[in-house]
Motif scaffolding. Structure first.
Motif, PDB file in Angstrom:
ATOM      1  N   HIS A 112       9.894  76.864  24.599  1.00 37.33           N
ATOM      2  CA  HIS A 112       8.892  75.926  24.112  1.00 37.33           C
ATOM      3  C   HIS A 112       8.363  76.442  22.775  1.00 37.33           C
ATOM      4  N   ALA A 113       8.662  75.747  21.708  1.00 39.27           N
ATOM      5  CA  ALA A 113       8.166  76.117  20.382  1.00 39.27           C
ATOM      6  C   ALA A 113       7.213  75.025  19.912  1.00 39.27           C
ATOM      7  N   VAL A 114       6.022  75.432  19.501  1.00 39.68           N
ATOM      8  CA  VAL A 114       5.027  74.500  18.983  1.00 39.68           C
ATOM      9  C   VAL A 114       4.822  74.857  17.520  1.00 39.68           C
ATOM     10  N   GLN A 115       5.127  73.936  16.637  1.00 41.03           N
ATOM     11  CA  GLN A 115       5.034  74.230  15.209  1.00 41.03           C
ATOM     12  C   GLN A 115       3.873  73.477  14.586  1.00 41.03           C
ATOM     13  N   SER A 116       3.125  74.196  13.775  1.00 44.07           N
ATOM     14  CA  SER A 116       2.037  73.618  12.999  1.00 44.07           C
ATOM     15  C   SER A 116       2.529  73.519  11.559  1.00 44.07           C
ATOM     16  N   PHE A 117       2.679  72.296  11.065  1.00 44.77           N
ATOM     17  CA  PHE A 117       3.239  72.106   9.731  1.00 44.77           C
ATOM     18  C   PHE A 117       2.212  72.222   8.613  1.00 44.77           C
TER      19      PHE A 117
END
Length: 123
Positions: A112-117
């Motif tokens: 599970h990867a959560v990316q904040s752009f």
């Protein structure tokens, strides 16, 4: 030989329970956050986007995803500091979630990867 293969087929890669996944058969979800980024020295931070990421993290943890299976990725050091500070403040620092910049995660794998752009577009 020489072709990159995925270890899990998309039909076995189910969306996390408790998270309203926009497209069930799509392996990635984008969530629009209506907010503006701020400069923090030479870096950038977006508090509202960070809050959205942290709520997503909490949903994953509450529904059985192990912290060590989650990576929070951001292109900015200031955003990384904000995540670390907020995770510590919310007593989640021992859950095992990894937080780093895009460069810092080179070679890492998470289920599970959560990316904040941290992207603000002006039209």
């Amino acid at each position: 030989g020489g072709k990159l293969k995925n270890g899990i087929s998309s039909d076995l890669r189910l969306p996390p329970v408790g998270f309203q996944w926009p497209r069930v058969n799509w392996p990635i979800a984008y969530i629009h956050v209506e907010s503006e980024q701020q400069f923090d020295g030479n870096s950038i931070v977006n508090e509202l986007e960070a809050e959205c990421v942290l709520r997503t993290l909490q949903i994953f943890l509450n529904h059985g995803v192990k912290g060590e299976d989650i990576g929070i990725i951001t292109p900015y050091k200031a955003q990384k500091r904000l995540f670390s500070r907020e995770i510590s403040k919310r007593m989640l620092s021992k859950c095992g979630v990894e937080i780093s910049t895009v460069d810092g995660f080179q070679g890492f794998t998470f289920s599970h990867a959560v990316q904040s752009f941290n992207i603000t577009f002006y039209i």
